[in-house]
Design a protein around this motif. Structure first.
Motif, PDB file in Angstrom:
ATOM      1  N   GLN A   1      20.474  44.507  37.935  1.00  6.57           N
ATOM      2  CA  GLN A   1      19.761  43.335  38.451  1.00  6.57           C
ATOM      3  C   GLN A   1      18.313  43.364  37.950  1.00  6.57           C
ATOM      4  O   GLN A   1      17.662  44.413  37.970  1.00  6.57           O
ATOM      5  CB  GLN A   1      19.791  43.332  39.979  1.00  6.57           C
ATOM      6  CG  GLN A   1      21.202  43.349  40.556  1.00  6.57           C
ATOM      7  CD  GLN A   1      22.031  42.166  40.101  1.00  6.57           C
ATOM      8  OE1 GLN A   1      21.674  41.009  40.341  1.00  6.57           O
ATOM      9  NE2 GLN A   1      23.139  42.442  39.421  1.00  6.57           N
TER      10      GLN A   1
ATOM     11  N   TRP B   1      30.281  50.219  35.538  1.00  2.00           N
ATOM     12  CA  TRP B   1      29.070  50.264  36.341  1.00  2.00           C
ATOM     13  C   TRP B   1      28.706  48.849  36.782  1.00  2.00           C
ATOM     14  O   TRP B   1      29.128  47.862  36.159  1.00  2.00           O
ATOM     15  CB  TRP B   1      27.892  50.839  35.548  1.00  2.00           C
ATOM     16  CG  TRP B   1      27.943  52.313  35.291  1.00  2.00           C
ATOM     17  CD1 TRP B   1      28.968  53.159  35.549  1.00  2.00           C
ATOM     18  CD2 TRP B   1      26.899  53.101  34.701  1.00  2.00           C
ATOM     19  NE1 TRP B   1      28.646  54.437  35.155  1.00  2.00           N
ATOM     20  CE2 TRP B   1      27.380  54.436  34.639  1.00  2.00           C
ATOM     21  CE3 TRP B   1      25.630  52.827  34.233  1.00  2.00           C
ATOM     22  CZ2 TRP B   1      26.619  55.481  34.115  1.00  2.00           C
ATOM     23  CZ3 TRP B   1      24.858  53.866  33.705  1.00  2.00           C
ATOM     24  CH2 TRP B   1      25.359  55.174  33.665  1.00  2.00           C
ATOM     25  N   ASP B   2      27.900  48.748  37.812  1.00  2.00           N
ATOM     26  CA  ASP B   2      27.364  47.450  38.202  1.00  2.00           C
ATOM     27  C   ASP B   2      26.439  46.913  37.114  1.00  2.00           C
ATOM     28  O   ASP B   2      25.645  47.668  36.518  1.00  2.00           O
ATOM     29  CB  ASP B   2      26.573  47.565  39.510  1.00  2.00           C
ATOM     30  CG  ASP B   2      27.462  47.837  40.712  1.00  2.00           C
ATOM     31  OD1 ASP B   2      28.658  47.466  40.676  1.00  2.00           O
ATOM     32  OD2 ASP B   2      26.949  48.435  41.686  1.00  2.00           O
ATOM     33  N   ILE B   3      26.538  45.627  36.843  1.00  2.00           N
ATOM     34  CA  ILE B   3      25.570  44.998  35.942  1.00  2.00           C
ATOM     35  C   ILE B   3      24.185  45.114  36.576  1.00  2.00           C
ATOM     36  O   ILE B   3      24.023  44.797  37.768  1.00  2.00           O
ATOM     37  CB  ILE B   3      25.933  43.527  35.695  1.00  2.00           C
ATOM     38  CG1 ILE B   3      27.248  43.434  34.914  1.00  2.00           C
ATOM     39  CG2 ILE B   3      24.814  42.803  34.950  1.00  2.00           C
ATOM     40  CD1 ILE B   3      27.765  42.020  34.761  1.00  2.00           C
TER      41      ILE B   3
ATOM     42  N   TYR C   1      25.448  45.457  29.181  1.00  2.00           N
ATOM     43  CA  TYR C   1      24.247  44.743  29.624  1.00  2.00           C
ATOM     44  C   TYR C   1      23.122  45.735  29.886  1.00  2.00           C
ATOM     45  O   TYR C   1      23.369  46.889  30.258  1.00  2.00           O
ATOM     46  CB  TYR C   1      24.508  43.966  30.919  1.00  2.00           C
ATOM     47  CG  TYR C   1      25.516  42.862  30.808  1.00  2.00           C
ATOM     48  CD1 TYR C   1      25.126  41.554  30.509  1.00  2.00           C
ATOM     49  CD2 TYR C   1      26.867  43.117  31.024  1.00  2.00           C
ATOM     50  CE1 TYR C   1      26.065  40.530  30.419  1.00  2.00           C
ATOM     51  CE2 TYR C   1      27.809  42.095  30.932  1.00  2.00           C
ATOM     52  CZ  TYR C   1      27.404  40.811  30.624  1.00  2.00           C
ATOM     53  OH  TYR C   1      28.328  39.803  30.531  1.00  2.00           O
TER      54      TYR C   1
ATOM     55  N   MET D   1      22.796  38.111  38.017  1.00  2.00           N
ATOM     56  CA  MET D   1      24.209  38.105  37.626  1.00  2.00           C
ATOM     57  C   MET D   1      24.921  39.278  38.295  1.00  2.00           C
ATOM     58  O   MET D   1      24.453  40.408  38.214  1.00  2.00           O
ATOM     59  CB  MET D   1      24.341  38.198  36.100  1.00  2.00           C
ATOM     60  CG  MET D   1      25.773  38.210  35.591  1.00  2.00           C
ATOM     61  SD  MET D   1      25.810  38.202  33.782  1.00  2.00           S
ATOM     62  CE  MET D   1      27.566  38.315  33.499  1.00  2.00           C
ATOM     63  N   GLN D   2      26.025  38.994  38.923  1.00  3.96           N
ATOM     64  CA  GLN D   2      26.790  40.021  39.606  1.00  3.96           C
ATOM     65  C   GLN D   2      28.022  40.383  38.771  1.00  3.96           C
ATOM     66  O   GLN D   2      28.495  39.585  37.969  1.00  3.96           O
ATOM     67  CB  GLN D   2      27.225  39.529  40.983  1.00  3.96           C
ATOM     68  CG  GLN D   2      26.089  39.119  41.901  1.00  3.96           C
ATOM     69  CD  GLN D   2      25.250  40.282  42.358  1.00  3.96           C
ATOM     70  OE1 GLN D   2      25.748  41.393  42.519  1.00  3.96           O
ATOM     71  NE2 GLN D   2      23.962  40.039  42.591  1.00  3.96           N
ATOM     72  N   GLY D   3      28.526  41.596  38.984  1.00  7.04           N
ATOM     73  CA  GLY D   3      29.749  41.992  38.306  1.00  7.04           C
ATOM     74  C   GLY D   3      29.680  43.401  37.782  1.00  7.04           C
ATOM     75  O   GLY D   3      28.732  44.150  38.057  1.00  7.04           O
ATOM     76  N   LYS D   4      30.680  43.776  37.027  1.00  4.71           N
ATOM     77  CA  LYS D   4      30.778  45.103  36.440  1.00  4.71           C
ATOM     78  C   LYS D   4      30.633  45.037  34.923  1.00  4.71           C
ATOM     79  O   LYS D   4      30.869  43.993  34.303  1.00  4.71           O
ATOM     80  CB  LYS D   4      32.136  45.735  36.788  1.00  4.71           C
ATOM     81  CG  LYS D   4      32.357  45.984  38.275  1.00  4.71           C
ATOM     82  CD  LYS D   4      31.514  47.139  38.776  1.00  4.71           C
ATOM     83  CE  LYS D   4      31.864  47.471  40.224  1.00  4.71           C
ATOM     84  NZ  LYS D   4      31.083  48.628  40.733  1.00  4.71           N
TER      85      LYS D   4
END
Length: 347
Positions: free
Chosen positions: A25, A21-23, A128, A1-4
């Motif tokens: 991986q 922050w970046d979610i 997350y 899943m990509q996103g902030k």
């Protein structure tokens, strides 16, 4: 899943700010969890207010929070016991698996544990988290993620009860009616202890203990706990004491009020490096002393105890706060300890 994602950062003592922050991986063996509820622990409050606990020193920016539950968003290909949509409680400590303690099953003593919100490891006051799937425990349909977040402190209570050999027919006393004292009481009840008495100097916390099922409450401001327990037990004393306060006075009282051959489990850290105790009394009674550090192999039994109705865990919560209100939640939980026994953050 990509996103902030939104993350609450402790940028200094008593200061929270939010960042994007970046979610994370996921890696092999991991699951991505959308956090739903995170409990506020006493350690979170201590780090927020003082910046350290013993040798663990916060170096901002730092993320607090380790009592967590949420919903699975995705899993790596090698994970088969979880699927997207599952509700899970997160055990927060990843251990090495190779040391003598891990190999002997005492993984809570692993010297290389990576534990949420224990400096320098960030916690989970964020939207997350990618976590080891083996440490994500599926919740039954009849449990909420509020209860799931509280499995972590309940695990401490069950570990204390187990270390004390709690069983049907016993009587016990718990020193301290904060969260850990109350979950210890709930665990003792779940394991069949007949009567649990609770000692604390904060009357409203004692009233919470009564609400949760204490057989009796004792406020040392009003009566001597040793005398009171002797009266309540027909001069026999209790079989088991669990000390979550860690004070010289409660340690002395515990030694004096348990019966001969009894057991005392020390849970709470003392404020100093050493404590004083009446050792001659302990020797004459042939008492057993136990200590605990976190927990091990507890999450499945704790979840089952809540799911089956033996532990009414949601009743422990006194206050709910939104994630956007975390600064206020931490401040109020520190300032109003008389009324706020347990805060939970809705993420």
């Amino acid at each position: 899943m990509q996103g902030k994602m939104k993350v609450a950062i402790m940028e200094g003592i008593g200061k929270i700010k939010y960042e994007q922050w970046d979610i994370p991986q996921i890696k092999p063996g991991e699951a991505l969890i959308k956090l739903d509820h995170v409990g506020v622990c006493g350690s979170d409050l201590h780090y927020f207010d003082h910046g350290r606990i013993g040798d663990f020193i916060v170096e901002p920016p730092f993320v607090l929070g380790h009592e967590a539950a949420g919903t699975v968003i995705e899993v790596s290909q090698d994970v088969s016991h979880l699927k997207p949509g599952d509700k899970v409680a997160l055990e927060p400590g990843k251990t090495c698996g190779e040391c003598e303690f891990c190999k002997s099953g005492r993984y809570n003593l692993c010297p290389d544990v990576v534990f949420f919100a224990t400096p320098p490891v960030d916690g989970v006051f964020c939207e997350y988290v990618a976590h080891e799937a083996a440490l994500c425990f599926k919740l039954p349909d009849n449990m909420t993620t509020v209860e799931g977040a509280l499995i972590e402190p309940l695990a401490v209570g069950f570990h204390a009860a187990n270390q004390g050999g709690a069983h049907i027919g016993q009587t016990a006393v718990v020193f301290g009616a904060g969260c850990i004292g109350l979950v210890s009481m709930l665990a003792l009840h779940a394991e069949g202890v007949s009567k649990v008495y609770v000692v604390d100097v904060v009357q409203k916390r004692l009233e919470k203990a009564l609400q949760l099922g204490a057989a009796g409450i004792i406020n040392p401001k009003d009566e001597d706990p040793v005398i009171a327990i002797r009266k309540l037990t027909g001069a026999h004393g209790c079989d088991l004491a669990i000390d979550t306060a860690g004070a010289d006075v409660t340690i002395e009282q515990g030694i004096n009020l348990v019966k001969k051959g009894g057991t005392i489990v020390f849970v709470g850290y003392s404020s100093g490096e050493t404590v004083n105790m009446p050792m001659n009394v302990a020797i004459n009674k042939e008492l057993t002393f136990k200590t605990i550090f976190r927990y091990r192999h507890i999450y499945p039994m704790a979840i089952e105890a809540v799911s089956s109705g033996r532990v009414k865990l949601a009743d422990l919560v006194t206050n709910y706060f939104d994630f956007d209100d975390l600064q206020n939640a931490l401040e109020q939980s520190i300032k109003d300890k008389e009324n706020i026994v347990k805060s939970v953050i809705a993420m």
